[in-house]
Design an enzyme around this catalytic site. Structure first.
Site, short mmCIF file in Angstrom:
data_model
loop_
_atom_site.label_atom_id
_atom_site.label_comp_id
_atom_site.label_asym_id
_atom_site.label_seq_id
_atom_site.Cartn_x
_atom_site.Cartn_y
_atom_site.Cartn_z
N PHE A 180 -0.93 -79.98 60.82
CA PHE A 180 -0.73 -79.82 59.39
C PHE A 180 0.45 -80.07 58.89
O PHE A 180 1.60 -80.07 58.98
CB PHE A 180 -1.02 -78.24 59.17
CG PHE A 180 -2.23 -77.71 59.02
CD1 PHE A 180 -3.44 -78.64 58.75
CD2 PHE A 180 -2.57 -76.35 58.97
CE1 PHE A 180 -4.68 -77.96 58.18
CE2 PHE A 180 -3.92 -75.81 58.68
CZ PHE A 180 -4.95 -76.46 58.38
N GLU A 181 0.29 -80.60 57.44
CA GLU A 181 1.40 -80.92 56.65
C GLU A 181 2.61 -81.71 57.18
O GLU A 181 3.56 -81.43 56.95
CB GLU A 181 2.10 -79.66 56.08
CG GLU A 181 0.99 -78.80 55.18
CD GLU A 181 1.30 -77.66 54.50
OE1 GLU A 181 2.47 -77.43 54.46
OE2 GLU A 181 0.59 -76.77 54.28
N GLY A 182 2.03 -82.92 57.95
CA GLY A 182 2.98 -83.65 58.60
C GLY A 182 3.06 -83.31 60.22
O GLY A 182 3.72 -82.25 60.38
N ARG A 198 6.47 -75.94 52.32
CA ARG A 198 6.40 -76.20 53.75
C ARG A 198 6.89 -75.02 54.55
O ARG A 198 6.76 -74.94 55.83
CB ARG A 198 7.37 -77.30 54.14
CG ARG A 198 7.16 -78.05 55.55
CD ARG A 198 7.81 -79.46 55.60
NE ARG A 198 6.82 -80.37 55.43
CZ ARG A 198 6.90 -81.59 54.81
NH1 ARG A 198 7.95 -81.99 54.36
NH2 ARG A 198 5.88 -82.58 54.64
#
Length: 639
Positions: free
Chosen positions: A419-421, A289
């Site tokens: 993106f990504e959460g 992350r």
């Protein structure tokens, strides 16, 4: 039906969490009201060998970018040229994070992040390709969960040859994996699986050689079933790229829709156990992350450079525009925030490299905070540049001006809040982690589904815990002017963090006491708690970084850290005020009335160029089970 679906979504999300806290966590302690400065100060530093190796690669990488990549061409063509991708293979950029024993460069998290910063300032599509390949593609899950045989087989390929992609999202599955429909059916007496399904937004998927795919294994004799992770040959029979997606920004990325029609996957290419797939996915996202904050920090630093040079050289009304207060305020915000973002990123990266702490909350806070603040920075840069900020770099170049890609930056950075959460989901994920101790102690007490016996036991645990914990939140080192004097004038900001951490913990407790099990529905309240925690972490990181830089002969860093902390403190105070004085209930009620069509008359007088078709593909609509009215996963679940 909707209630059942909601409970199932919560159960799946909860089961995939990393439940244990084996290592200390600065972020977790912060939400509990404790400023554990010993966990981040003195500021960690890279090892000398790591530093030499990392700096040498950055020099090579910068030279490669200048000589090989034309950012304007990438924007024109909407893709990275083949020679660029071949060059990334040649210099080892595909294997920056992969250990040397498996053919990679073995760079630390810090230098991997710096490489993403560097390449992102040149063109955003490059770090997007690299991070999708390494942070969430084959490399990261194989390093974390693969067998030694899988590591020996796939990591050398990922380091130098193959592009990889991570496939989780489906047309009807975003943040709610309980709805996943892709299936991997065991065949050949368990020697293989037949994979069928359809995946959406497969970054790198259009050009990938190897895929990490999440699919549901049906429960059967000898198979526990559940969401499972597979390594899939992208060129295998039955794998098809159906469509290459195009977006507002990131015009060079290879993102598409990939379908699987009875694709044979050997059991040896299953990653982890059956049913462990979502845990692998979330752990991979937690570990990788920091890539997005790195890209955001790089853009912030570049925006500062342009804002400084333009505001100094552009003259209006007889003076440089940076001398006008309205523009000066924006420049100060960009400068201070760029410092704060880098402080969060560097500290989190070094903590990840040391491996002495659990940084899942810190990495999530960095992603949330950096994506939001970098977007604001880009917006301010466009405003500072005026009409030239809205004009494309190519248009500026065509008429002989410096091709500053301010509007491109705005477009490219916007996706990082999704993106990504997404920001909304990240706030819920962080809130769930932040109150983990409370749920362990009093989860059954506030859960409407817990039986009476469990509630009674929970009441006893809660009484014992809170009788010790709550009194400790009344007074702390933040009330003493002699605390943190070793940080000089920045000590006042750490005293603020200490006081605010205790206030944050008390506010969390008051929210639990007021709403009990209903707290999970108070997503605006939880979001403010998380935003406060993010600001407090950013202030802490800025202060300890400034002290380190001061020790290295950069005392002027204290001025910028002080400015950032002052700005952040005002945001914290505003969020605390909004916890209890807001329009959340009225807003929610109004939103439900809007959805029910009560205010449809407001929409009169406009046309809809999108037509009347379904928002989702028709076949997916028919297959989808019933859902609750608000399509957000309640990951803030009471056990």
């Amino acid at each position: 039906m909707a209630q059942v679906a909601e409970r199932e979504a919560r159960r799946v999300a909860e089961a995939a969490r990393e439940a244990e806290w084996k290592l200390p966590s600065f972020g977790k302690e912060l939400f509990l009201g404790h400023l554990r400065l010993d966990l981040i100060s003195p500021h960690p530093r890279p090892k000398e060998g790591d530093r030499h190796r990392g700096e040498a690669f950055l020099v090579q990488f910068e030279s490669f970018l200048r000589d090989t990549v034309d950012p304007l061409q990438v924007e024109r063509d909407g893709r990275l040229p083949g020679q660029v991708i071949d060059g990334l293979r040649r210099i080892g950029a595909l294997g920056m994070k992969i250990p040397e024993e498996y053919g990679g460069l073995g760079l630390t998290t810090v230098y991997y992040n710096r490489a993403l910063e560097l390449s992102g300032s040149w063109h955003s599509s490059i770090p997007t390709l690299l991070s999708a390949h390494q942070s969430i593609g084959v490399a990261e899950p194989v390093m974390g969960f693969g067998t030694e045989e899988q590591k020996r087989t796939y990591l050398p390929k990922a380091a130098r040859e193959e592009i990889s992609a991570f496939l989780l999202t489906e047309p009807d599955v975003g943040s709610d994996p309980a709805r996943m429909s892709s299936q991997a059916v065991p065949v050949e007496d368990g020697a293989a699986y037949e994979l069928s399904g359809r995946k959406l937004w497969t970054t790198n998927g259009v050009i990938a050689d190897r895929l990490v795919v999440m699919a549901v294994v049906p429960r059967s004799d000898g198979h526990r079933g559940g969401i499972t992770c597979f390594i899939v040959d992208a060129h295998a029979p039955g794998v098809k790229v159906e469509h290459r997606n195009e977006f507002m920004g990131l015009r060079g990325i290879e993102n598409g829709v990939t379908s699987f029609d009875r694709v044979r996957v050997p059991a040896a290419d299953r990653l982890g156990r059956e049913g462990q797939g979502l845990k692998i996915a979330l752990t991979t996202l937690n570990t990788g992350r920091l890539a997005l904050p790195a890209i955001c920090a790089g853009h912030a630093k570049y925006a500062l450079r342009i804002a400084r040079e333009w505001s100094r050289d552009r003259v209006q009304w007889g003076r440089p525009i940076g001398r006008h207060d309205a523009i000066a305020q924006k420049v100060a915000f960009i400068a201070a925030t760029a410092f704060g973002l880098e402080a969060m990123l560097e500290l989190s990266g070094l903590m990840a490299d040391e491996g002495r702490e659990d940084i899942r909350i810190e990495a999530a806070l960095a992603k949330l905070y950096a994506s939001e603040m970098a977007w604001l920075i880009a917006d301010e840069l466009v405003q500072i540049r005026g009409g030239r900020g809205y004009e494309t770099a190519q248009s500026l170049a065509n008429r002989g001006e410096r091709p500053v890609p301010a509007e491109q930056m705005l477009r490219d950075l916007r996706i990082n809040r999704i993106f990504e959460g997404s920001t909304e989901i990240m706030r819920l994920l962080i809130a769930r982690e932040a109150v983990d101790t409370h749920l362990a102690v009093a989860g059954d007490l506030i859960s409407p589904e817990a039986p009476f016996v469990a509630k009674a036991r929970s009441a006893g645990r809660a009484a014992a815990f809170y009788s010790r914990w709550l009194p400790g939140l009344a007074v702390g080192s933040g009330t003493s002017p002699r605390s943190f004097v070793e940080f000089g004038r920045l000590g006042t900001h750490l005293r603020f963090v200490e006081r605010s951490a205790r206030k944050l913990a008390r506010s969390t407790f008051y929210g639990m006491a007021r709403w009990q099990g209903g707290l999970e529905k108070k997503q605006a309240f939880l979001g403010r708690l998380v935003d406060i925690g993010a600001e407090l972490f950013a202030i802490s990181a800025a202060v300890v970084r400034a002290r380190m830089l001061d020790e290295d002969g950069e005392p002027i860093a204290t001025d910028l850290a002080d400015l950032f902390c002052r700005q952040a403190r005002r945001r914290v105070e505003a969020s605390f005020s909004a916890l209890w004085r807001n329009d959340d209930t009225r807003n929610y009620t109004a939103a439900q009335e809007v959805l029910a069509g009560r205010f449809i008359w407001v929409e009169a007088g406009v046309m809809d160029p999108s037509g009347e078709g379904p928002f989702l593909a028709a076949e997916r609509q028919k297959a989808a089970p019933a859902r609750p009215a608000v399509d957000v996963v309640d990951v803030f679940a009471a056990g």
